[in-house]
Each structure stands twice: as C-alpha cells, then as structure tokens.
Design a protein around this motif. Structure first.
Motif, PDB file in Angstrom:
ATOM      1  N   UNK A  91     -41.039   6.582  25.982  1.00 19.82           N
ATOM      2  CA  UNK A  91     -41.178   8.175  25.103  1.00 19.82           C
ATOM      3  C   UNK A  91     -39.535   8.543  25.050  1.00 19.82           C
ATOM      4  N   UNK A  92     -39.522   9.731  24.642  1.00 26.12           N
ATOM      5  CA  UNK A  92     -38.132  10.550  24.165  1.00 26.12           C
ATOM      6  C   UNK A  92     -37.566  11.364  25.191  1.00 26.12           C
ATOM      7  N   UNK A  93     -38.211  11.251  26.420  1.00 28.55           N
ATOM      8  CA  UNK A  93     -38.044  12.091  27.470  1.00 28.55           C
ATOM      9  C   UNK A  93     -36.523  11.988  27.882  1.00 28.55           C
ATOM     10  N   UNK A  94     -35.916  12.798  28.266  1.00 33.68           N
ATOM     11  CA  UNK A  94     -34.188  12.556  28.701  1.00 33.68           C
ATOM     12  C   UNK A  94     -34.259  12.523  29.987  1.00 33.68           C
ATOM     13  N   UNK A  95     -34.067  11.355  30.592  1.00 24.79           N
ATOM     14  CA  UNK A  95     -34.070  10.824  31.971  1.00 24.79           C
ATOM     15  C   UNK A  95     -33.154   9.711  32.240  1.00 24.79           C
ATOM     16  N   UNK A  96     -32.978   9.376  33.593  1.00 33.82           N
ATOM     17  CA  UNK A  96     -32.169   8.114  33.718  1.00 33.82           C
ATOM     18  C   UNK A  96     -33.334   7.196  33.677  1.00 33.82           C
ATOM     19  N   UNK A  97     -33.320   6.187  32.750  1.00 31.34           N
ATOM     20  CA  UNK A  97     -34.390   5.385  32.298  1.00 31.34           C
ATOM     21  C   UNK A  97     -33.928   4.024  31.635  1.00 31.34           C
ATOM     22  N   UNK A  98     -34.967   3.185  31.538  1.00 35.08           N
ATOM     23  CA  UNK A  98     -34.376   1.955  30.923  1.00 35.08           C
ATOM     24  C   UNK A  98     -35.830   1.124  30.522  1.00 35.08           C
ATOM     25  N   UNK A  99     -35.766   0.203  29.402  1.00 38.95           N
ATOM     26  CA  UNK A  99     -37.017  -0.468  28.950  1.00 38.95           C
ATOM     27  C   UNK A  99     -37.406  -1.527  30.045  1.00 38.95           C
ATOM     28  N   UNK A 100     -38.456  -1.664  30.523  1.00 37.60           N
ATOM     29  CA  UNK A 100     -39.068  -2.548  31.239  1.00 37.60           C
ATOM     30  C   UNK A 100     -39.325  -3.790  30.559  1.00 37.60           C
ATOM     31  N   UNK A 101     -39.563  -5.118  31.421  1.00 42.62           N
ATOM     32  CA  UNK A 101     -39.769  -6.169  30.772  1.00 42.62           C
ATOM     33  C   UNK A 101     -41.475  -6.267  30.387  1.00 42.62           C
ATOM     34  N   UNK A 102     -41.938  -5.238  30.441  1.00 41.22           N
ATOM     35  CA  UNK A 102     -43.467  -5.065  29.796  1.00 41.22           C
ATOM     36  C   UNK A 102     -43.357  -4.161  28.669  1.00 41.22           C
ATOM     37  N   UNK A 103     -43.684  -4.715  27.718  1.00 40.93           N
ATOM     38  CA  UNK A 103     -43.716  -4.077  26.319  1.00 40.93           C
ATOM     39  C   UNK A 103     -44.447  -2.818  26.433  1.00 40.93           C
ATOM     40  N   UNK A 104     -43.689  -1.714  25.807  1.00 40.36           N
ATOM     41  CA  UNK A 104     -44.261  -0.283  25.641  1.00 40.36           C
ATOM     42  C   UNK A 104     -44.324   0.452  26.804  1.00 40.36           C
ATOM     43  N   UNK A 105     -43.754  -0.335  27.983  1.00 41.90           N
ATOM     44  CA  UNK A 105     -43.704   0.517  29.298  1.00 41.90           C
ATOM     45  C   UNK A 105     -41.934   0.722  29.692  1.00 41.90           C
ATOM     46  N   UNK A 106     -41.644   1.975  30.302  1.00 37.65           N
ATOM     47  CA  UNK A 106     -40.351   2.164  30.554  1.00 37.65           C
ATOM     48  C   UNK A 106     -40.280   2.527  32.012  1.00 37.65           C
ATOM     49  N   UNK A 107     -39.072   2.193  32.697  1.00 39.82           N
ATOM     50  CA  UNK A 107     -38.911   2.471  34.028  1.00 39.82           C
ATOM     51  C   UNK A 107     -37.858   3.723  34.177  1.00 39.82           C
ATOM     52  N   UNK A 108     -38.044   4.654  34.949  1.00 40.79           N
ATOM     53  CA  UNK A 108     -37.273   5.881  35.073  1.00 40.79           C
ATOM     54  C   UNK A 108     -36.966   6.196  36.674  1.00 40.79           C
ATOM     55  N   UNK A 109     -36.228   6.856  37.016  1.00 39.39           N
ATOM     56  CA  UNK A 109     -35.965   7.066  38.261  1.00 39.39           C
ATOM     57  C   UNK A 109     -36.265   8.622  38.360  1.00 39.39           C
TER      58      UNK A 109
END
Length: 275
Positions: free
Chosen positions: A104-122
């Motif tokens: 998504x577009x949420x302003x966080x500390x995050x990165x793209x995961x190895x699973x398409x469509x899913x992001x990691x965030x802290x």
C-alpha cells in the motif's frame, strides 16, 4: 432521533473534547476516523471510527447520550505510557517487530517482501497496564532514535524469531477443544499454522527462514505451499507430491471472502516455498 457521525462529534465537542478528523490506512484500506483529546496537551489520543460506532448503536438501539457516554469512558481512561520511550534506541531495539500487510501507500518503515503483493513493515509491540498495544514505526521515530532502518529490520528479525511458532493445525483445534494433541512431534501433519506466541500480527512468521527450516528438518520435508491466512497467521502445507496451485489459490480466495475481516486480509494467493 437518528444517531449520525456529526451528532456524535457535536456531543463530544459540547462535553469539552477536542475532536479532529483523521484518515488512517489499515492494511492498505483507507478509513475515516476522528481523534479525540481531553486537552491540547495530550500527546496520545485514541482514533475512533464513528461509522462503525453508528452501526453498532443502531443494532443495539442506543441513544445518543448512551453512545457518547461509552466513548467518553474510552477516551477518559488513563494511558500512562511514556511517549518519549518511542524515540529511545534501547526501547526500540527491545520492542521492534516485523509485520506483514498488503502492499500500500502508507508512510511507514517498510519494504517489499519476497511474497508478491505483501510488504514488510516495522512496528512496536508492548503492554501497558496489562493490555497489549502496537504502534507502526514512522521514519521520523527511527531518525530521532538515531537508528537506521537496516539495523531495525535486523533486530526485529531476531525478535520475531524468538516468538516464532509452528503448530499442526489439528493440534490447535485439539487445544481449543480441550483435548490432547492428535499427532506426535516429527510426524508430518497436513497443515501447520505459523504465527507468534501472542497470535497477533504473526503472519510475519512466513519471513522466518530459520524457523521454517527448523520445522522442515524436524518433519523431513523441505518444500511447502504457503497460504496467507490473515495478518495474524499463515498456513504451511508440506509438499509431498505434485500440487494444484490454482486449487490452493481458490481456497485462500474463498476463505478471505467469507471468513476474514477485510482489514486483516493479505492476498488471494498461494506461494511455493523451499526451506
């Protein structure tokens, strides 16, 4: 009188509260809410989603006064957490965790995961007065603590691993039924539930290569199908023969559509995973 969002805001304001509109993004979904403060000096204020409050009030035939009384009770609760901790390097290192959500577009500390469509965030996970809470980490919080995003992800990965859980699905069902486990350790179960010890935001266990490898070594299977169940857990299916990925994806899609809250859904996908 029909209860509306505006009538609730007006009544809260009449009672001396400071109400301001907020747009929040939860797991890629934009939600309209309001923050409610007792005074301008408050550094922490709850966000209320009044459309949901109105729906609940209608179902329960509540009056406007009853609705606002309940909200006032929530807002007036003392939250003694020291906000300055959020900018402490030591505190962040102890309480930082990795969560997963839809991209998504949420302003966080995050990165793209190895699973398409899913992001990691802290996010920060802690308790206050015996109640669990979590706060998503914003870039300025890391900057003020003097910590790099790379360092925080490394620490969070270690913290996540300490809380990693992988249990046969049938054993979890047995526990809920108050009976003994159905299988023995080392036996290959049809499905495993990956999460964390709290079962809150535990789907990030899908990122724990060490934890999954330990499970793989224990059961002697190193290929899996990963089903993203919700932001709280995911399902790992040992791949002991050829699998129909379309069937698994349809299964995830059906469960998402009928069982999982939209705010807790990940994606209508299934993934092959090798440990």
């Amino acid at each position: 009188m029909n209860i509306t969002v505006n009538s609730i805001i007006e009544e809260l304001t009449n009672r001396g509260y400071i109400v301001s509109e907020q747009t929040c993004i939860k797991n890629g979904i934009e939600k309209k809410g309001v923050s409610v403060k007792k005074s301008e000096e408050d550094r922490i204020a709850p966000t209320l989603y009044l459309e949901e409050v109105v729906e609940d009030a209608e179902e329960r035939n509540m009056t406007l006064s009853e609705v606002v009384d309940s909200l006032e009770n929530l807002v007036s609760r003392e939250f003694s957490f020291d906000v300055d901790k959020l900018f402490s390097a030591d505190y962040l290192a102890e309480h930082i965790r990795i969560g997963v959500q839809r991209e998504g577009t949420e302003e966080l500390i995050k990165k793209t995961s190895e699973f398409e469509g899913i992001e990691e965030y802290l996010y920060i996970a802690d308790t206050n007065n015996g109640e669990s809470f979590s706060i998503k980490l914003k870039p300025r919080m890391a900057e003020q603590a003097g910590l790099t995003e790379e360092y925080l992800f490394e620490v969070a990965e270690r913290n996540n691993h300490e809380e990693f859980t992988a249990q046969p699905l049938m054993n979890l069902i047995a526990q809920m039924m108050g009976t003994d486990s159905f299988g023995s350790d080392g036996e290959v179960a049809p499905m495993y539930v990956l999460s964390n010890k709290s079962n809150i935001k535990g789907a990030s266990a899908m990122l724990d290569k060490k934890g999954i490898a330990e499970l793989a070594d224990r059961i002697g299977v190193h290929e899996f199908v990963l089903l993203p169940s919700s932001i709280h857990e995911c399902i790992l299916v040992p791949k002991t023969s050829e699998v129909d990925m379309k069937m698994f994806e349809n299964m995830v899609k059906e469960v998402n559509a009928t069982t999982v809250d939209p705010l807790e859904r990940l994606v209508d996908r299934a993934y092959l995973l090798t440990a």
